[in-house]
Design an enzyme around this catalytic site. Structure first.
Site, mmCIF file in Angstrom:
data_model
loop_
_atom_site.group_PDB
_atom_site.id
_atom_site.type_symbol
_atom_site.label_atom_id
_atom_site.label_comp_id
_atom_site.label_asym_id
_atom_site.label_seq_id
_atom_site.Cartn_x
_atom_site.Cartn_y
_atom_site.Cartn_z
ATOM 1 N N SER A 98 0.837 -1.195 0.000
ATOM 2 C CA SER A 98 0.000 0.000 0.000
ATOM 3 C C SER A 98 0.871 1.243 0.000
ATOM 4 O O SER A 98 1.999 1.232 0.513
ATOM 5 C CB SER A 98 -0.894 0.024 1.250
ATOM 6 O OG SER A 98 -1.585 1.252 1.365
ATOM 7 N N TYR A 154 -1.782 -0.018 10.373
ATOM 8 C CA TYR A 154 -1.832 -0.526 8.996
ATOM 9 C C TYR A 154 -0.615 -0.047 8.212
ATOM 10 O O TYR A 154 0.045 -0.839 7.522
ATOM 11 C CB TYR A 154 -3.126 -0.064 8.327
ATOM 12 C CG TYR A 154 -3.270 -0.509 6.896
ATOM 13 C CD1 TYR A 154 -3.630 -1.818 6.592
ATOM 14 C CD2 TYR A 154 -3.035 0.375 5.842
ATOM 15 C CE1 TYR A 154 -3.763 -2.237 5.279
ATOM 16 C CE2 TYR A 154 -3.169 -0.040 4.525
ATOM 17 C CZ TYR A 154 -3.529 -1.341 4.256
ATOM 18 O OH TYR A 154 -3.654 -1.751 2.944
#
Length: 269
Positions: free
Chosen positions: A152, A165
């Protein structure tokens, strides 16, 4: 794009979203596919039927949580009678939504540990479980097998659904480089780092109305003025799975419509 005829691919977290889109793209040129889900059995079985309709030579569905080593070994073992794994896409992931990164009470230690187990340790254990079959594919063809980590932009510039995250994806990016070095020349390891992907990840967390606002805000923010969908990112994943990227390893590629560039000044229309 190179053909995936008779290639064997394992795609974790492939019931819906990017994992399902990637499976369909590989299926279209005759791959054998191992699909994986943790909880979404009905959706994964529907994706399996769609893969067969798209042209997959064979499809198997395996339940398993990538945070559990025995489950990783079970997923890899589903390809044993095919004798090889040419492609492993580590797509399974999770998050806890805590978008205010300055709120130090939004996350607990347990949140970090859970996200690391799924997003970072899980991909490591999947590579370990699949390694003998990835090496077997290389021994047959002398072409390096391909591991693709779905990372990501959060792991590159520290944005995203939560600090935890982003931290797990940053660790995954570092691990991509470590494994690319350690597993060469038989196995290539690369990471795709999307920005916003318009999937049920957002609708499940925030509902349709809020997701629609997020989607429109993304279009205003990114230079390309688009909100990427699973198919848009899956094209890049398929590139890393294919022989077209045969001389690429240890790469972490942003596929974010330019989000990492920040706000831009656009010419008037």
């Amino acid at each position: 794009m190179a053909s995936f005829e008779d290639k064997v691919a394992i795609i974790t977290g492939s019931a819906t979203g990017l994992g399902a889109s990637t499976a369909l793209k590989l299926s279209a040129s005759g791959a054998r596919i191992i699909l994986n889900y943790s909880k979404s059995q009905a959706e994964c079985e529907a994706t399996a039927q769609a893969c067969l309709a798209a042209g997959a030579k064979d499809v198997r569905v395996v339940q398993g949580n990538v945070a559990v080593d025995q489950d990783c070994r079970k997923i890899a073992a589903a390809a044993e009678d095919w004798g090889q794994v040419d492609i492993l896409v580590n797509n399974a992931g999770t998050t806890k939504h805590a978008p205010n990164h300055g709120d130090m009470d939004a996350l607990e230690a347990e949140d970090f540990l859970h996200l690391y187990n799924v997003n970072t340790v899980g991909p490591f254990m999947m590579v370990r479980a699949a390694k003998p079959l990835l090496l077997a594919a290389y021994a047959k063809t002398q072409n390096a097998s391909s591991v693709v980590m779905i990372s990501s932009i959060a792991g590159v510039i520290g944005i995203g659904s939560s600090v935890a995250y982003a931290a797990t994806k940053g660790a995954l990016n570092t691990m991509t480089k470590s494994l690319a070095r350690g597993l060469a020349p038989a196995i290539r390891v690369n990471a795709v780092c999307p920005g916003f992907i318009d999937t049920r990840w957002f609708t499940d967390a925030f509902g349709e109305d809020t997701t629609a606002k997020i989607r429109e805000n993304v279009k205003k923010q990114v230079p390309l003025q688009v909100a990427s969908g699973p198919d848009d990112i899956a094209d890049t994943v398929a590139f890393f799975c294919s022989s077209a990227s045969r001389h690429i390893t240890g790469e972490t590629l942003l596929v974010d419509a330019g989000l990492h560039l920040g706000a831009s000044i656009r010419a008037p229309t």
